[in-house]
Design a protein around this motif. Sequence first.
Motif, PDB file in Angstrom:
ATOM      1  N   VAL A  41       0.877  -1.168   0.000  1.00 24.47           N
ATOM      2  CA  VAL A  41       0.000   0.000   0.000  1.00 24.47           C
ATOM      3  C   VAL A  41       0.915   1.218   0.000  1.00 24.47           C
ATOM      4  CG1 VAL A  41      -1.738   1.283   1.276  1.00 24.47           C
ATOM      5  CG2 VAL A  41      -1.760  -1.218   1.315  1.00 24.47           C
ATOM      6  N   GLY A  42       0.701   2.143  -0.899  1.00 22.82           N
ATOM      7  CA  GLY A  42       1.567   3.317  -0.977  1.00 22.82           C
ATOM      8  C   GLY A  42       2.455   3.241  -2.203  1.00 22.82           C
ATOM      9  N   ALA A  43       3.430   4.148  -2.270  1.00 14.57           N
ATOM     10  CA  ALA A  43       4.210   4.265  -3.498  1.00 14.57           C
ATOM     11  C   ALA A  43       5.694   4.032  -3.326  1.00 14.57           C
ATOM     12  CB  ALA A  43       3.987   5.657  -4.092  1.00 14.57           C
ATOM     13  N   MET A  44       6.154   3.714  -2.112  1.00  9.91           N
ATOM     14  CA  MET A  44       7.598   3.559  -1.945  1.00  9.91           C
ATOM     15  C   MET A  44       8.081   2.227  -2.520  1.00  9.91           C
ATOM     16  SD  MET A  44      10.065   3.510   1.370  1.00  9.91           S
ATOM     17  CE  MET A  44       9.973   1.758   1.579  1.00  9.91           C
ATOM     18  N   ASN A  45       9.043   2.318  -3.426  1.00 11.38           N
ATOM     19  CA  ASN A  45       9.700   1.152  -3.990  1.00 11.38           C
ATOM     20  C   ASN A  45      11.178   1.492  -4.108  1.00 11.38           C
ATOM     21  OD1 ASN A  45       7.406  -0.639  -4.689  1.00 11.38           O
ATOM     22  ND2 ASN A  45       6.816   1.110  -5.946  1.00 11.38           N
ATOM     23  N   GLY A  46      12.016   0.560  -3.763  1.00 10.79           N
ATOM     24  CA  GLY A  46      13.431   0.863  -3.868  1.00 10.79           C
ATOM     25  C   GLY A  46      14.294  -0.373  -3.872  1.00 10.79           C
ATOM     26  N   LYS A  47      15.476  -0.198  -4.435  1.00  5.47           N
ATOM     27  CA  LYS A  47      16.455  -1.262  -4.477  1.00  5.47           C
ATOM     28  C   LYS A  47      17.796  -0.659  -4.072  1.00  5.47           C
ATOM     29  CE  LYS A  47      17.016  -4.904  -7.555  1.00  5.47           C
ATOM     30  NZ  LYS A  47      17.178  -5.466  -8.908  1.00  5.47           N
ATOM     31  N   ILE A  48      18.464  -1.314  -3.125  1.00  8.72           N
ATOM     32  CA  ILE A  48      19.769  -0.858  -2.662  1.00  8.72           C
ATOM     33  C   ILE A  48      20.731  -2.037  -2.752  1.00  8.72           C
ATOM     34  CG2 ILE A  48      21.095   0.033  -0.707  1.00  8.72           C
ATOM     35  CD1 ILE A  48      18.594   1.504   0.183  1.00  8.72           C
ATOM     36  N   GLU A  49      21.900  -1.779  -3.313  1.00  6.53           N
ATOM     37  CA  GLU A  49      22.886  -2.838  -3.504  1.00  6.53           C
ATOM     38  C   GLU A  49      24.115  -2.571  -2.641  1.00  6.53           C
ATOM     39  OE1 GLU A  49      23.848  -4.666  -7.549  1.00  6.53           O
ATOM     40  OE2 GLU A  49      25.530  -3.297  -7.200  1.00  6.53           O
ATOM     41  N   SER A  50      24.603  -3.616  -2.009  1.00  5.06           N
ATOM     42  CA  SER A  50      25.858  -3.582  -1.253  1.00  5.06           C
ATOM     43  C   SER A  50      26.767  -4.613  -1.909  1.00  5.06           C
ATOM     44  CB  SER A  50      25.636  -3.993   0.206  1.00  5.06           C
ATOM     45  OG  SER A  50      24.615  -3.257   0.803  1.00  5.06           O
ATOM     46  N   LYS A  51      27.986  -4.194  -2.272  1.00  6.40           N
ATOM     47  CA  LYS A  51      28.865  -5.188  -2.891  1.00  6.40           C
ATOM     48  C   LYS A  51      30.326  -4.845  -2.671  1.00  6.40           C
ATOM     49  CE  LYS A  51      29.031  -3.307  -7.571  1.00  6.40           C
ATOM     50  NZ  LYS A  51      28.818  -3.585  -8.978  1.00  6.40           N
ATOM     51  N   ASP A  52      31.129  -5.889  -2.629  1.00 14.25           N
ATOM     52  CA  ASP A  52      32.584  -5.777  -2.568  1.00 14.25           C
ATOM     53  C   ASP A  52      33.140  -7.029  -3.223  1.00 14.25           C
ATOM     54  OD1 ASP A  52      35.331  -5.558  -1.925  1.00 14.25           O
ATOM     55  OD2 ASP A  52      34.836  -4.404  -0.131  1.00 14.25           O
ATOM     56  N   SER A  53      33.969  -6.849  -4.228  1.00 12.96           N
ATOM     57  CA  SER A  53      34.488  -7.979  -4.995  1.00 12.96           C
ATOM     58  C   SER A  53      35.747  -8.597  -4.400  1.00 12.96           C
ATOM     59  CB  SER A  53      34.803  -7.532  -6.426  1.00 12.96           C
ATOM     60  OG  SER A  53      33.637  -7.065  -7.040  1.00 12.96           O
ATOM     61  N   PHE A  54      36.355  -7.942  -3.385  1.00 13.09           N
ATOM     62  CA  PHE A  54      37.584  -8.494  -2.824  1.00 13.09           C
ATOM     63  C   PHE A  54      37.647  -8.210  -1.328  1.00 13.09           C
ATOM     64  CE2 PHE A  54      42.215  -8.368  -1.924  1.00 13.09           C
ATOM     65  CZ  PHE A  54      42.523  -9.677  -2.277  1.00 13.09           C
ATOM     66  N   LEU A  55      37.309  -9.209  -0.542  1.00 12.25           N
ATOM     67  CA  LEU A  55      37.393  -9.135   0.918  1.00 12.25           C
ATOM     68  C   LEU A  55      38.404 -10.203   1.359  1.00 12.25           C
ATOM     69  CD1 LEU A  55      33.571  -8.839   1.593  1.00 12.25           C
ATOM     70  CD2 LEU A  55      35.268  -7.038   1.990  1.00 12.25           C
ATOM     71  N   PRO A  56      39.680  -9.809   1.540  1.00 15.95           N
ATOM     72  CA  PRO A  56      40.724 -10.790   1.832  1.00 15.95           C
ATOM     73  C   PRO A  56      40.731 -11.262   3.282  1.00 15.95           C
ATOM     74  CG  PRO A  56      41.677  -8.611   1.781  1.00 15.95           C
ATOM     75  CD  PRO A  56      40.227  -8.462   1.400  1.00 15.95           C
ATOM     76  N   GLN A  57      41.336 -12.429   3.469  1.00 10.43           N
ATOM     77  CA  GLN A  57      41.502 -13.024   4.802  1.00 10.43           C
ATOM     78  C   GLN A  57      42.791 -13.817   4.785  1.00 10.43           C
ATOM     79  OE1 GLN A  57      40.912 -16.751   5.128  1.00 10.43           O
ATOM     80  NE2 GLN A  57      41.876 -16.522   7.110  1.00 10.43           N
ATOM     81  N   VAL A  58      43.592 -13.671   5.841  1.00 11.80           N
ATOM     82  CA  VAL A  58      44.795 -14.488   6.007  1.00 11.80           C
ATOM     83  C   VAL A  58      44.971 -14.764   7.493  1.00 11.80           C
ATOM     84  CG1 VAL A  58      46.405 -12.523   6.113  1.00 11.80           C
ATOM     85  CG2 VAL A  58      47.237 -14.761   5.394  1.00 11.80           C
ATOM     86  N   GLY A  59      45.374 -15.971   7.807  1.00  9.15           N
ATOM     87  CA  GLY A  59      45.588 -16.345   9.199  1.00  9.15           C
ATOM     88  C   GLY A  59      46.734 -17.332   9.288  1.00  9.15           C
ATOM     89  N   ALA A  60      47.367 -17.384  10.442  1.00 11.28           N
ATOM     90  CA  ALA A  60      48.478 -18.309  10.645  1.00 11.28           C
ATOM     91  C   ALA A  60      48.386 -18.900  12.040  1.00 11.28           C
ATOM     92  CB  ALA A  60      49.803 -17.580  10.464  1.00 11.28           C
ATOM     93  N   VAL A  61      48.822 -20.166  12.155  1.00 10.30           N
ATOM     94  CA  VAL A  61      48.853 -20.862  13.441  1.00 10.30           C
ATOM     95  C   VAL A  61      50.186 -21.592  13.533  1.00 10.30           C
ATOM     96  CG1 VAL A  61      47.824 -22.677  14.864  1.00 10.30           C
ATOM     97  CG2 VAL A  61      46.360 -21.203  13.493  1.00 10.30           C
ATOM     98  N   TYR A  62      50.848 -21.396  14.665  1.00 14.05           N
ATOM     99  CA  TYR A  62      52.091 -22.123  14.933  1.00 14.05           C
ATOM    100  C   TYR A  62      51.889 -22.937  16.208  1.00 14.05           C
ATOM    101  CZ  TYR A  62      57.003 -23.233  15.414  1.00 14.05           C
ATOM    102  OH  TYR A  62      58.190 -23.912  15.510  1.00 14.05           O
ATOM    103  N   SER A  63      52.009 -24.249  16.080  1.00 11.12           N
ATOM    104  CA  SER A  63      51.799 -25.146  17.212  1.00 11.12           C
ATOM    105  C   SER A  63      53.125 -25.381  17.937  1.00 11.12           C
ATOM    106  CB  SER A  63      51.234 -26.489  16.738  1.00 11.12           C
ATOM    107  OG  SER A  63      49.971 -26.300  16.163  1.00 11.12           O
ATOM    108  N   LEU A  64      53.141 -25.033  19.211  1.00  8.54           N
ATOM    109  CA  LEU A  64      54.293 -25.303  20.066  1.00  8.54           C
ATOM    110  C   LEU A  64      54.073 -26.643  20.761  1.00  8.54           C
ATOM    111  CD1 LEU A  64      54.468 -21.751  21.644  1.00  8.54           C
ATOM    112  CD2 LEU A  64      55.897 -22.620  19.800  1.00  8.54           C
ATOM    113  N   ASP A  65      54.960 -27.045  21.602  1.00 13.57           N
ATOM    114  CA  ASP A  65      54.797 -28.282  22.351  1.00 13.57           C
ATOM    115  C   ASP A  65      53.728 -28.137  23.424  1.00 13.57           C
ATOM    116  OD1 ASP A  65      56.785 -29.507  20.877  1.00 13.57           O
ATOM    117  OD2 ASP A  65      58.375 -28.849  22.245  1.00 13.57           O
ATOM    118  N   ASN A  66      53.196 -29.267  23.893  1.00 13.92           N
ATOM    119  CA  ASN A  66      52.275 -29.337  25.032  1.00 13.92           C
ATOM    120  C   ASN A  66      50.931 -28.651  24.797  1.00 13.92           C
ATOM    121  OD1 ASN A  66      54.285 -30.720  26.429  1.00 13.92           O
ATOM    122  ND2 ASN A  66      55.180 -28.813  27.188  1.00 13.92           N
ATOM    123  N   GLY A  67      50.411 -28.634  23.573  1.00 10.48           N
ATOM    124  CA  GLY A  67      49.083 -28.091  23.321  1.00 10.48           C
ATOM    125  C   GLY A  67      48.986 -26.585  23.271  1.00 10.48           C
TER     126      GLY A  67
END
Length: 176
Positions: A41-67
């Motif tokens: 009901v009414g006249a409001m119509n709309g389209k909104i776009e959110s985009k990002d083509s490059f969302l990087p991620q890097v992680g590292a884990v180094y395991s020591l002795d004893n957990g």
Amino acid sequence: FRSNTKTTTGYVQDVWSVTDAFKVNFGFKALKVENEVKAVVGAMNGKIESKDSFLPQVGAVYSLDNGVEVFGGYTENMAAFVSAATSGPFASQNQTVVDYVAKNLKPETSKTFEGGLRVKTSRFQGVAALYHVKFDNRLDSASTAPPILGLPAVLSNVGSVTTKGVEVAGEFRMTD
């Protein structure tokens, strides 16, 4: 109102085992979210776009002795606009506001650095971590006039916010 949200995402990721004790995971994702609201009901119509083509991620884990593990990472992310008629750009229920947001505003983004130490033994597991998060293009709404006039609040990108912190958690099992 009738709302429709279409989310399209893709990602590439891999893990590089440098040694048995040292692993690096890395990759990126692409994200596109299309929010559309039509008034039943009414006249409001709309389209909104959110985009990002490059969302990087890097992680590292180094395991020591004893957990014990030392870890660190960097991640970028994006928060899409909300398509509900009760919050976000469509909450104004005003076509001009929706058109303005679609053409001029950017979605919120974040860049996160974290690092720390994890411990796991037969009775105890815990983590101690430091983090630094920078949020850009923060969204906030501000009143344009006294509420009695009925004018909509204006949604705006209001800059960035940085948060830094420490997270510490642990669990000790007293018995098997």
